[in-house]
Every structure is written in C-alpha cells, then in structure tokens.
Enzyme design. Structure first.
Site, PDB file in Angstrom:
ATOM      1  N   GLN A   1       0.225   7.163 -69.251  1.00  0.00           N
ATOM      2  CA  GLN A   1      -1.066   7.229 -68.562  1.00  0.00           C
ATOM      3  C   GLN A   1      -2.206   7.154 -69.577  1.00  0.00           C
ATOM      4  O   GLN A   1      -2.172   7.824 -70.605  1.00  0.00           O
ATOM      5  CB  GLN A   1      -1.186   8.524 -67.766  1.00  0.00           C
ATOM      6  CG  GLN A   1      -0.325   8.571 -66.528  1.00  0.00           C
ATOM      7  CD  GLN A   1      -0.640   9.788 -65.680  1.00  0.00           C
ATOM      8  OE1 GLN A   1      -0.869  10.877 -66.199  1.00  0.00           O
ATOM      9  NE2 GLN A   1      -0.645   9.616 -64.376  1.00  0.00           N
TER      10      GLN A   1
ATOM     11  N   HIS B   1     -10.692  14.464 -63.337  1.00  0.00           N
ATOM     12  CA  HIS B   1      -9.505  13.721 -63.776  1.00  0.00           C
ATOM     13  C   HIS B   1      -9.818  12.231 -63.637  1.00  0.00           C
ATOM     14  O   HIS B   1     -10.282  11.783 -62.585  1.00  0.00           O
ATOM     15  CB  HIS B   1      -8.298  14.035 -62.894  1.00  0.00           C
ATOM     16  CG  HIS B   1      -7.961  15.486 -62.771  1.00  0.00           C
ATOM     17  ND1 HIS B   1      -6.784  16.017 -63.238  1.00  0.00           N
ATOM     18  CD2 HIS B   1      -8.634  16.528 -62.206  1.00  0.00           C
ATOM     19  CE1 HIS B   1      -6.737  17.310 -62.969  1.00  0.00           C
ATOM     20  NE2 HIS B   1      -7.855  17.641 -62.337  1.00  0.00           N
TER      21      HIS B   1
ATOM     22  N   CYS C   1      -2.769  16.889 -67.330  1.00  0.00           N
ATOM     23  CA  CYS C   1      -3.955  17.732 -67.147  1.00  0.00           C
ATOM     24  C   CYS C   1      -3.753  19.201 -67.527  1.00  0.00           C
ATOM     25  O   CYS C   1      -4.649  19.797 -68.141  1.00  0.00           O
ATOM     26  CB  CYS C   1      -4.513  17.591 -65.735  1.00  0.00           C
ATOM     27  SG  CYS C   1      -3.296  17.644 -64.413  1.00  0.00           S
TER      28      CYS C   1
ATOM     29  N   HIS D   1      -9.662  13.689 -69.106  1.00  0.00           N
ATOM     30  CA  HIS D   1     -10.181  14.839 -68.361  1.00  0.00           C
ATOM     31  C   HIS D   1     -11.527  15.224 -68.949  1.00  0.00           C
ATOM     32  O   HIS D   1     -11.652  15.417 -70.154  1.00  0.00           O
ATOM     33  CB  HIS D   1      -9.185  15.995 -68.399  1.00  0.00           C
ATOM     34  CG  HIS D   1      -7.902  15.662 -67.714  1.00  0.00           C
ATOM     35  ND1 HIS D   1      -6.807  15.154 -68.392  1.00  0.00           N
ATOM     36  CD2 HIS D   1      -7.546  15.692 -66.407  1.00  0.00           C
ATOM     37  CE1 HIS D   1      -5.843  14.904 -67.529  1.00  0.00           C
ATOM     38  NE2 HIS D   1      -6.262  15.217 -66.323  1.00  0.00           N
TER      39      HIS D   1
ATOM     40  N   ARG E   1       8.317  10.988 -63.952  1.00  0.00           N
ATOM     41  CA  ARG E   1       8.332  11.414 -62.559  1.00  0.00           C
ATOM     42  C   ARG E   1       9.619  10.929 -61.894  1.00  0.00           C
ATOM     43  O   ARG E   1      10.029   9.792 -62.103  1.00  0.00           O
ATOM     44  CB  ARG E   1       7.108  10.888 -61.818  1.00  0.00           C
ATOM     45  CG  ARG E   1       5.823  11.468 -62.403  1.00  0.00           C
ATOM     46  CD  ARG E   1       4.574  10.962 -61.743  1.00  0.00           C
ATOM     47  NE  ARG E   1       3.394  11.547 -62.375  1.00  0.00           N
ATOM     48  CZ  ARG E   1       2.146  11.238 -62.055  1.00  0.00           C
ATOM     49  NH1 ARG E   1       1.908  10.322 -61.125  1.00  0.00           N
ATOM     50  NH2 ARG E   1       1.143  11.826 -62.674  1.00  0.00           N
TER      51      ARG E   1
ATOM     52  N   LYS F   1     -10.721  12.682 -54.291  1.00  0.00           N
ATOM     53  CA  LYS F   1     -10.755  11.631 -55.301  1.00  0.00           C
ATOM     54  C   LYS F   1     -11.322  10.341 -54.732  1.00  0.00           C
ATOM     55  O   LYS F   1     -11.265  10.087 -53.538  1.00  0.00           O
ATOM     56  CB  LYS F   1      -9.357  11.360 -55.863  1.00  0.00           C
ATOM     57  CG  LYS F   1      -8.390  10.757 -54.856  1.00  0.00           C
ATOM     58  CD  LYS F   1      -7.022  10.476 -55.484  1.00  0.00           C
ATOM     59  CE  LYS F   1      -6.043   9.909 -54.446  1.00  0.00           C
ATOM     60  NZ  LYS F   1      -4.716   9.637 -55.022  1.00  0.00           N
TER      61      LYS F   1
ATOM     62  N   ASP G   1      -4.910   8.658 -69.737  1.00  0.00           N
ATOM     63  CA  ASP G   1      -5.417   9.818 -69.026  1.00  0.00           C
ATOM     64  C   ASP G   1      -6.676  10.363 -69.677  1.00  0.00           C
ATOM     65  O   ASP G   1      -6.805  10.366 -70.907  1.00  0.00           O
ATOM     66  CB  ASP G   1      -4.347  10.910 -69.039  1.00  0.00           C
ATOM     67  CG  ASP G   1      -4.217  11.589 -67.696  1.00  0.00           C
ATOM     68  OD1 ASP G   1      -5.045  11.324 -66.820  1.00  0.00           O
ATOM     69  OD2 ASP G   1      -3.272  12.376 -67.530  1.00  0.00           O
TER      70      ASP G   1
END
Length: 659
Positions: A400, A532, A353, A404, A382, A486, A402
């Site tokens: 991911q 997100h 992000c 946004h 991670r 979330k 991902d």
C-alpha cells in the site's frame, strides 16, 4: 349509481386526480417498454400495483439504473423458469441483479455445460416471446412454506425472514418486513400458472418487456457465500434496455479480454503467480520491477514535495494492536490466522494505520508540527477467499502507498481539500482523466464505532469537499469503514470501465482509542484528527489497472524498455550500441536487438513487446550521424540526427505523454 371514489396523487411534480383502483401503469400511461416500473414515495413498485391517496409517483425508465436492475432481475426469473423446465430436478437458490447483468444459483446433479446454456437461452427466448405476465401476490409464512415445500433453499430463506442473513445474500425475501410475496408467471392467453418464485420484486409487467439478454457462463458458488454450505451451480447472464446497448457491452468485454492484465503480464514478462507461493501472491520480474520502481520513485518525489515524511513499519505485530485499533472484532475474517511466539499471539499486518498511530504517540507532539503527514510503502497481507482472488487486482499480499495525516479540527477541511486535489493530479499524471466521487457513510449497523456527532462532522466535511470539487458525487450508505466515512475516487479506464482507486477516510475514533494527543496553542491537550489516504489503493492493483488501461502499451516514462535499437544489418549493430550508450547517459532505458533475426522480424518483436520507440540504422544513417525514428503506432521519420532523436525521447518521458 354512486360515483367512483377519487384519489389525489402527485405526478411529475403536478397534482392529479385519478379514480380509485388506477394502477401506476395507467397513471403513468406506461407501455411496459420505455417505462418498466414506478417509484411511489421513493419506493419501487410494479406498474400493475394500485395507487394510493397522496402518492408521489415517478416513472422508472428502462435505461435508468433502477430500470436496468428490474429488467435483469426479471430475466433471472425467466432463466430459472427455463432451467426448471429443462432440468426438473433443479432446486432454486437466489437470482439477483448485479452490475451489468444477473445470475441464478441452482442445485443440480451435474454442472451445466455450454450446450446446456444454449438450450436454456433458447427456452428463455420462447418464454420472452410468449409475453408471460409477472403477477405479485402476498403470502403468509405458512402458505409460502407449503407452496415451496419442494425448494429447500427457499424454505431456508423464509426462516431467515427479518434477519440480517437473508439481506446479506441478496435473497428475494422482504428482509425486516412482515410480508412475503410470490411472483407468478402467468400465461397471457389463459391466465394459467407457468412458474412461480419467492420474490420481493418489482418486476417488468411481462416477459416481452425484456429487450435484450444473453447467457454468459456458468460456475460453482457456495450457497449464501459460505464454504460450509453446499456448492451450487451459478449461471451468469447480461440484460440491457436495447440490443445496441448490449452489443456495446459485449464489445467492451471483448476489449477487456484483450487487455486482461494476467495475460499481458505473462506476454510482456512483467509478473507471474507461482503456485509454489500460494494464491494471490504475485512475484514481479525485472521488467515489472522497473514499472513498480518508476511508480514508487514518482510517489516519493511527489509526496516529498507535498510535505510527507516517510516511515517504515514491520510486517508482523502482536494481535493486541488490532484490539486497540478496533479492527479485530470487525476484520478478523480478512486477516491471516494468528500464530504464537514466546507465549504471545502475533499476526501479519493487514493494514498500516495502527503502527503509524504508535509513531505519532512515540513522543510529545505540538500543534506546530501539525499537519503531520506520514507515508509508507507498506507490505500488508489479507486473507481473501480463493474464489475472489484475481490477478493483481485482488491479491493476498500487497504494497500500500499508505499515508496518515494528523491535523487539528480547524485544519481538517483544508487538508481534505488539498488531499483530493493532490490525488486527482497524481492520477492524471498516470493517464487517467475521467472521475467521479463516492461518499461512503454509516448506516444503522452495529459495526460502526464512536460518537454519532463525530460521524456527522466527518461526513459533512467530506461532503463539502466532494461537492466543491465539481465532480459527480454518488452516495454509498453503509459503505464506510467501521471507524469513519470516506471519499473514494472512481476512475474510468480507456474502455469505459470504472475502477475504485484512491480513498480518503476521515477518522475521529482511532486517535481516541490510541490516546493520541498534541499540545494546543493554549497549552491544553487535544486529540488530533486522523486522515487515512491510499492513493493507488495498492501498487499491485493499480499496476493491474494501468496494464489494462494501456493494454500493455505503457507511456514512455513507465515502459520497462523505452527504446529498441534495430540494425538493418549486422554491420550496423556497433553504431547503434554507441547510440544506446549516449541514450543511457540521458537516463533512457534502451536495448539493441543484435540477434540473427531479419530486420522486419525485429520490428515485429518490438511492436509485440509494445516498446514506445525504435531507432533503426543503416549505411546512410551512419554516414549522416542519424537514425530512422520509428514510433509504436508505425509512423516513422527517417534521417533524424541522433541528438535530436534522443532529445525527443527524453521530452516524451519527462512530459509523461503517451505515444
């Protein structure tokens, strides 16, 4: 003789008058079996506790979530008592209920063996049969320290009373309260003390209120979860409101073991975890790579149709980026350590992000561009502790899917609704159909940043969307990310397990921290809302979930090999090679088994590899331009024209159906 004072309480919505000294158990007429505790004014209480004026009282049934937790917590105490009777040198750690069971930690000289667990379980059954009474009593800190002087870990917890440390570890200390309590296990005939433990409770009335339990396994666990502390021995167990429910759970565990994606990944040659790379770093073999590609191709198409724009960002960045985003103060322990290049500190990225924010900020933006939907298959890293790394479902290196989304405040609710609809439709295409939603919000912790009014607005928007979806909504107080609330989509798999998959997070804080702006219709500069969205969570984890959901028998569109051609004799192989060529021209992934194995073994090999379709051919099939069409479940259609067979396979692939 004076009358016994009376108290007014509310029971099941109706006001009742009871005598002073009445217990919750008496007020509820509870037998300690179907009802194991009371909820008074929203707080769980022992049935033996006495009602107070104005109490609003509800029963806690044994099969409810709270009831199960109380049964499991009580069973953990019974287990600890049995352990200390059999192993007098054992020192007590903590013993909380957890999902589907309980555990207790012990400091013992030697690890527990399977034979030890059998002895402990046998003694537990004797304690349960005895019907020992759980009796609560308040104690001062001084008295607790004196009574538990032989229990060093309990003494440490008493020292933590009122601190965040005790609460974080699930310790049996009343965190933030002024009162410590000890539960005594009393002999039902004599009232003599059998055992005691520091605990905030509540518990079932007697050990006979524990209907069904079983010890599962033992293993090492660091005290209070820190590798700097001593390693204790943890015994895990399960407990349920009935033997039938426990049998259902144990059967589910058997099914889960058969479906373990780590075993199936090796058997089906999909992926592996080479020790040379390090823990939590999987590699995908060609067949696993096909599944990943199908997943990614599908998402590229769906996101393209939905107006997303693909971007790409690097694997490393200056550490300062995560200072700006706010991640570093709260997320540093989950990041890999920094390294230095040319006098500047860098990190491998744990999330995408902040980099997407830089893409938004790279040039001026107009309201006409919003909503701007950026997406990426981004590799992130991670530092998961070695004790929690688990196959593909908990890794250190992941990809991911991902996204946004940057939009105006006016667009926010509509965009969230559209996102949730999109997410659910994608999950359904992958064969998942049972969902509920979890709404994670902030609490009073100091980890949450930003204006409380922004949080309220974001939370209300998510709650409105969740409620309008018609799905069950479960609250998760304190579970939000540090920057915003979330919604998590929780999906049930084929054997009833729940997995957290897609998340939609509403963020009114990062855009401010990165000074993101767009020019509004009136010419003013405004800050966008940031959403997100991770649909799979990560490709690795989602593939692990799908492998277990399908037990490795992927639907045709995802199957690495969709068809195997099996010649009845060697002379028929060239015919099936021609069939395979025609099938490949239609996009079908097909192999022909031309090995020296007998036909029946080839069929068994294809079934073991969980291939959706088999095409068999012999003399008669060749003469008729046909094949015998065999399905994964063993059904077979003979004499099917080749074009018809290919069309049926293509149809199953395109419709994403399971066979």
């Amino acid at each position: 003789m004076s009358a016994v004072p009376e108290l007014r309480i509310t029971l099941a919505g109706a006001e009742r008058v009871v005598a002073e000294g009445t217990t919750y158990g008496e007020a509820l007429q509870a037998d300690g079996r179907s009802v194991v505790a009371a909820r008074a004014n929203g707080e769980l209480r022992d049935l033996a506790a006495r009602v107070a004026e104005g109490d609003e009282v509800e029963p806690v049934e044994v099969g409810s979530p709270d009831g199960r937790a109380i049964v499991r917590h009580s069973t953990a105490h019974v287990m600890a008592q049995a352990v200390q009777e059999l192993f007098p040198e054992a020192k007590l750690g903590i013993g909380p209920p957890v999902d589907n069971g309980f555990y207790y930690d012990f400091d013992v000289k030697n690890p527990f063996t399977p034979e030890d667990l059998k002895r402990v379980e046998k003694r537990m059954r004797e304690i349960v049969k005895q019907g020992q009474i759980f009796s609560r009593r308040p104690v001062s800190d001084e008295d607790a320290l004196e009574e538990l002087a032989a229990e060093p870990y309990k003494l440490e917890l008493i020292g933590l009373k009122g601190g965040a440390g005790a609460q974080a570890d699930g310790a049996d200390v009343e965190v933030g309260g002024a009162e410590l309590t000890i539960y005594d296990n009393l002999d039902p005939k004599t009232g003599d003390l059998c055992w005691k433990d520091l605990c905030r409770g509540p518990h079932v009335p007697t050990t006979r209120s524990i209907p069904a339990f079983k010890l599962m396994r033992s293993g090492g666990a660091y005290w209070r979860g820190s590798e700097k502390n001593p390693q204790l021995q943890r015994i895990y167990g399960t407990a349920w409101e009935s033997r039938d429910k426990q049998d259902e759970y144990l059967h589910m565990l058997e099914e889960a073991e058969k479906r373990d994606h780590r075993r199936l990944g090796a058997e089906l040659d999909l992926f592996s975890f080479p020790s040379e790379l390090g823990s939590g770093l999987p590699v995908f073999h060609p067949k696993g790579g096909i599944i990943r590609k199908e997943m990614e191709d599908y998402m590229r198409r769906r996101q393209g149709e939905a107006g997303y724009e693909f971007v790409n960002t690097p694997h490393i960045t200056k550490s300062q980026l995560f200072e700006t985003s706010g991640h570093l103060p709260w997320y540093a322990e989950d990041m890999f350590p920094p390294f230095e290049l040319e006098g500047v500190e860098y990190r491998v990225k744990p999330m995408n992000c902040p980099m997407h924010n830089l893409i938004f900020r790279a040039r001026g933006r107009s309201y006409r561009e919003l909503p701007l939907r950026l997406c990426e298959f981004g590799s992130v890293y991670r530092y998961e502790k070695s004790g929690v790394v688990h196959g593909l479902t908990r890794v250190r290196g992941m990809t991911q899917d991902d996204s946004h989304i940057y939009c105006t405040r006016e667009q926010m609710v509509g965009e969230i609704k559209s996102l949730l609809t999109f997410v659910l439709s994608v999950l359904r295409d992958f064969g998942l159909s049972e969902f509920y939603l979890e709404l994670s919000t902030r609490d009073d912790s100091d980890k949450f940043i930003g204006d409380p009014a922004d949080w309220d607005e974001a939370t209300d928007a998510l709650r409105q969307t969740a409620l309008e979806s018609g799905l069950e909504l479960v609250d998760d107080p304190g579970g939000a990310a540090f920057y915003g609330p979330k919604i998590s989509v929780q999906a049930k798999d084929a054997i009833g397990r729940t997995w957290q998959l897609s998340t939609i997070q509403l963020d009114l804080n990062q855009p401010k921290r990165f000074e993101l702006e767009y020019q509004a219709a009136d010419g003013s500069r405004q800050t966008p809302v940031m959403i997100h969205r991770a649909l799979f969570g990560s490709i690795e984890r989602f593939l692990g979930v799908l492998t277990e959901h399908y037990a490795g028998a992927f639907p045709p569109w995802l199957a690495p090999v969709q068809v195997v051609g099996i010649p009845i004799a060697e002379a028929h192989a060239s015919y099936l090679q021609d069939v395979a060529k025609r099938a490949r021209e239609r996009g079908i992934r097909i192999e022909v088994d031309a090995s020296d194995d007998r036909m029946q073994k080839k069929i068994r090999n294809a079934q073991k590899s969980k291939v959706p379709f088999m095409l068999l051919a012999g003399d008669e099939d060749i003469a008729n331009g046909a094949v015998s069409f065999r399905f994964r479940n063993g059904e077979q259609k003979n004499g099917v024209p080749v074009d018809e067979a290919i069309n049926e396979i293509v149809d199953a692939i395109e419709r994403r159906i399971q066979v």
